[in-house]
Structures are given as structure tokens and as C-alpha cells.
Design a protein around this motif. Structure first.
Motif, PDB file in Angstrom:
ATOM      1  N   GLY A  35       0.766  -1.196   0.127  1.00 49.84           N
ATOM      2  CA  GLY A  35       0.044  -0.127  -0.208  1.00 49.84           C
ATOM      3  C   GLY A  35       1.073   1.189   0.051  1.00 49.84           C
ATOM      4  O   GLY A  35       0.493   2.314  -0.603  1.00 49.84           O
TER       5      GLY A  35
ATOM      6  N   TYR B   7       1.611   2.226  -3.578  1.00 46.00           N
ATOM      7  CA  TYR B   7       0.612   3.095  -4.109  1.00 46.00           C
ATOM      8  C   TYR B   7       0.135   4.440  -3.509  1.00 46.00           C
ATOM      9  O   TYR B   7      -0.024   5.295  -4.390  1.00 46.00           O
ATOM     10  CB  TYR B   7      -1.089   2.127  -3.845  1.00 46.00           C
ATOM     11  CG  TYR B   7      -0.814   0.883  -4.825  1.00 46.00           C
ATOM     12  CD1 TYR B   7      -1.107   0.943  -5.979  1.00 46.00           C
ATOM     13  CD2 TYR B   7      -0.820  -0.283  -4.163  1.00 46.00           C
ATOM     14  CE1 TYR B   7      -1.393  -0.128  -6.812  1.00 46.00           C
ATOM     15  CE2 TYR B   7      -0.885  -1.504  -5.027  1.00 46.00           C
ATOM     16  CZ  TYR B   7      -1.091  -1.500  -6.312  1.00 46.00           C
ATOM     17  OH  TYR B   7      -1.060  -2.532  -7.258  1.00 46.00           O
TER      18      TYR B   7
ATOM     19  N   ARG C 205       1.101   9.239   4.467  1.00 47.65           N
ATOM     20  CA  ARG C 205      -0.024   9.041   5.219  1.00 47.65           C
ATOM     21  C   ARG C 205      -1.101  10.252   5.235  1.00 47.65           C
ATOM     22  O   ARG C 205      -1.974  10.125   6.075  1.00 47.65           O
ATOM     23  CB  ARG C 205       0.349   8.705   6.814  1.00 47.65           C
ATOM     24  CG  ARG C 205       1.182   7.471   6.968  1.00 47.65           C
ATOM     25  CD  ARG C 205       0.728   6.217   6.632  1.00 47.65           C
ATOM     26  NE  ARG C 205       1.424   5.185   6.016  1.00 47.65           N
ATOM     27  CZ  ARG C 205       1.115   4.044   5.373  1.00 47.65           C
ATOM     28  NH1 ARG C 205       0.110   3.677   5.099  1.00 47.65           N
ATOM     29  NH2 ARG C 205       2.269   3.252   5.156  1.00 47.65           N
TER      30      ARG C 205
HETATM   31  O1   DC Z   1      -3.163  -0.304   2.992  1.00 49.01           O
HETATM   32  P1   DC Z   1      -3.124   1.031   2.410  1.00 49.01           P
HETATM   33  O2   DC Z   1      -4.235   1.769   3.293  1.00 49.01           O
HETATM   34  O3   DC Z   1      -2.037   1.752   2.737  1.00 49.01           O
HETATM   35  O4   DC Z   1      -3.299   1.083   1.199  1.00 49.01           O
HETATM   36  C1   DC Z   1      -3.841   1.966   0.306  1.00 49.01           C
HETATM   37  C2   DC Z   1      -4.396   2.071  -0.906  1.00 49.01           C
HETATM   38  O5   DC Z   1      -3.867   0.974  -1.898  1.00 49.01           O
HETATM   39  C3   DC Z   1      -5.732   1.304  -0.636  1.00 49.01           C
HETATM   40  O6   DC Z   1      -6.953   1.963  -0.731  1.00 49.01           O
HETATM   41  C4   DC Z   1      -5.817  -0.098  -1.605  1.00 49.01           C
HETATM   42  C5   DC Z   1      -4.595   0.081  -2.496  1.00 49.01           C
HETATM   43  N1   DC Z   1      -3.962  -1.068  -2.568  1.00 49.01           N
HETATM   44  C6   DC Z   1      -4.266  -2.108  -3.375  1.00 49.01           C
HETATM   45  O7   DC Z   1      -5.036  -1.868  -4.481  1.00 49.01           O
HETATM   46  N2   DC Z   1      -3.487  -3.181  -3.514  1.00 49.01           N
HETATM   47  C7   DC Z   1      -2.461  -3.419  -2.457  1.00 49.01           C
HETATM   48  N3   DC Z   1      -1.627  -4.668  -2.572  1.00 49.01           N
HETATM   49  C8   DC Z   1      -2.216  -2.524  -1.576  1.00 49.01           C
HETATM   50  C9   DC Z   1      -2.859  -1.290  -1.365  1.00 49.01           C
END
Ligand code: DC
Length: 244
Positions: free
Chosen positions: A35, A38, A97
Motif C-alpha cells: 500500500g 500505491y 499517510r
Molecule cells: O493499506 P493502505 O491503506 O496503505 O493502502 C492504500 C490503498 O492502496 C488502498 O486503498 C488500496 C490500495 N492497495 C491495493 O489496491 N493493493 C495493494 N496490494 C495494496 C494497497
């Protein structure tokens, strides 16, 4: 020999990253929070591709975003057993964050080209790593590492997840499986649960790599577990499945 990956997936605020970090430390493995990648790409797009004023959203093409990630670059740097996100050589572990990143990340993560780029980074990071890696995200067991010898899918009730999220932000309340209690006021808790539910909906209903448990994942409901209990459960599974 199978890859040495433990895949930990689950919805927002289910405790994936905290669990993955502690499991990795106990096994002396590395930790990779997908995440964070991303989020780092989302931050890079916001800072470099333009952000319009209130209520308006700039839309960026998939090509623009991936080219930016390559050029800056956005990458994972291995420091102290953790893959840390960097943008143009700057550590962005804190900056990713922020609320502005959280608001746009699901949209960026729904773009197939972005997902492909992130998956390549993750596979390279794991390949170049001698010991094992605990990887957490939404599609680690289903798409990125379908051959992982251990896949865990963490869940928790929306209320408990909202409580944990508020506690993380220092708003009091019980975290770690209090399963009730806590000092959060009810409207704030309800609002947070709604925000989380909206993000889960976006992540679960997207066309590419939606959030779901792999058929061979161990599903662990953590609503009434403390962080320590959930870490112990995953470590026990790891010792059973990945001896040595
Ligand atoms: O876990 P997180 O809240 O930091 O993740 C941020 C965003 O990234 C979440 O809305 C979905 C996406 N994400 C994803 O689609 N696939 C992943 N393997 C990790 C996160």
C-alpha cells in the motif's frame, strides 16, 4: 523451492501492516507494505501532475502516472529490514499517510497500468532478497504472489477498524481487539466507519485485482484479538508451513 513470501491481505485498518511488520521482525524476515507504494505514487502524482482547488479533481492518464513513477523515481529502498518508499530520493514514509493521499489512493490503485508497475517493483524486491519477505496489501495472495506458501486474510468488524484508525490518530478509544469500550464519540466513530466502508467498496469492486481472500488463505477475524494475539497466530502458522 517455493518463494519465501508470507502474504497478508485484508481491508483498510484490519491491522495488516502492524501485523506484517511484527511478524517479519520475529521471523527475522523483511517487511514490504505494498500500500505504501500505491500511496507514494499517489503523492508523486499530486505533487507533480497538478492538484486543482476545492471540489475539483485533476485526472491523470495511466501513462503519465507510470512515466512519472519511472522518472522521479518512485521506489522501494531496503533499510533496516523494511522496504521504505522513496520519491526522488526522499523518504516519504510519513508524507504518504496524509489525508490528501488517502483520498486519492483507491482511484490510482484501480488503474491496471499502475498495478502492473507496482507488481513488478514488488516481485523485484522479493527476488533480490535472500531471506523471506512478509508482504501486506489487498491482492498479494491472489495476484502478486499466488504461490506464497502462507496467505493470511485479516478481517475485523467495521466498528473495530474505525476504532483502531481513530486510536492510531491519537483520538483515544481502544485499539487491538478491545471489541468495545473506548472513549471515541459515536458520531466520529460512525463517520470513520463510513469512510473505511467506502474505501473497501472501491477496493473490492474494482475490475482489476479486487480485494478478496485467496481460496487457500487462512482467514483470521481479529475483531476480538489484540495485536500481540494476531501476530502470534501468524507466526505459529509460519513456523508450521515454513520450517527452517
Ligand atoms: O493499506 P493502505 O491503506 O496503505 O493502502 C492504500 C490503498 O492502496 C488502498 O486503498 C488500496 C490500495 N492497495 C491495493 O489496491 N493493493 C495493494 N496490494 C495494496 C494497497
Amino acid at each position: 523451492m517455493s518463494i519465501r513470501v508470507i502474504a497478508i491481505d485484508g481491508p483498510a485498518a484490519s491491522g495488516k501492516s502492524s501485523t506484517a511488520a511484527l511478524v517479519a521482525r520475529r521471523l527475522e524476515w523483511a517487511h514490504l507494505d505494498s500500500g505504501a507504494l500505491y500511496r507514494a505514487i499517489t503523492l508523486a502524482a499530486l505533487d507533480n501532475l497538478g492538484e486543482t482547488g476545492k471540489g475539483k479533481r485533476e485526472t491523470w492518464s495511466a501513462q503519465q502516472i507510470v512515466a512519472l513513477a519511472e522518472d522521479l523515481p518512485v521506489r522501494l529502498v531496503f533499510v533496516d529490514d523494511v522496504f521504505r518508499p522513496e520519491v526522488a530520493g526522499v523518504d516519504v514514509a510519513q508524507a504518504i499517510r496524509s489525508e490528501r493521499v488517502t483520498q486519492r489512493v483507491s482511484e490510482i490503485a484501480a488503474i491496471p497500468e499502475v498495478r502492473h508497475w507496482v507488481n513488478v517493483q514488488q516481485r523485484e524486491a522479493v527476488q533480490g532478497h535472500g531471506r523471506g519477505v512478509v508482504v501486506d496489501g489487498r491482492d498479494i495472495g491472489t495476484v502478486v504472489f499466488p504461490d506464497a506458501p502462507l496467505k493470511v486474510f485479516l478481517t475485523a468488524s467495521p466498528e473495530e477498524r474505525a476504532r483502531r484508525r481513530l486510536a492510531e490518530r491519537g483520538r483515544g478509544g481502544g485499539s487491538g481487539g478491545s471489541g468495545g469500550g473506548g472513549a471515541n464519540d459515536a458520531p466520529e466513530l460512525r463517520r470513520e466507519a463510513e469512510v473505511l466502508a467506502a474505501r473497501d467498496r472501491a477496493d473490492s469492486t474494482r475490475a482489476v485485482a479486487p480485494l478478496k481472500a485467496a481460496a487457500d488463505a487462512v482467514v483470521l477475524d481479529t475483531t476480538r484479538l489484540s495485536l500481540e494475539q494476531q501476530v502470534q497466530a501468524v507466526v505459529a502458522l509460519a513456523r508450521e508451513r515454513l520450517p527452517g
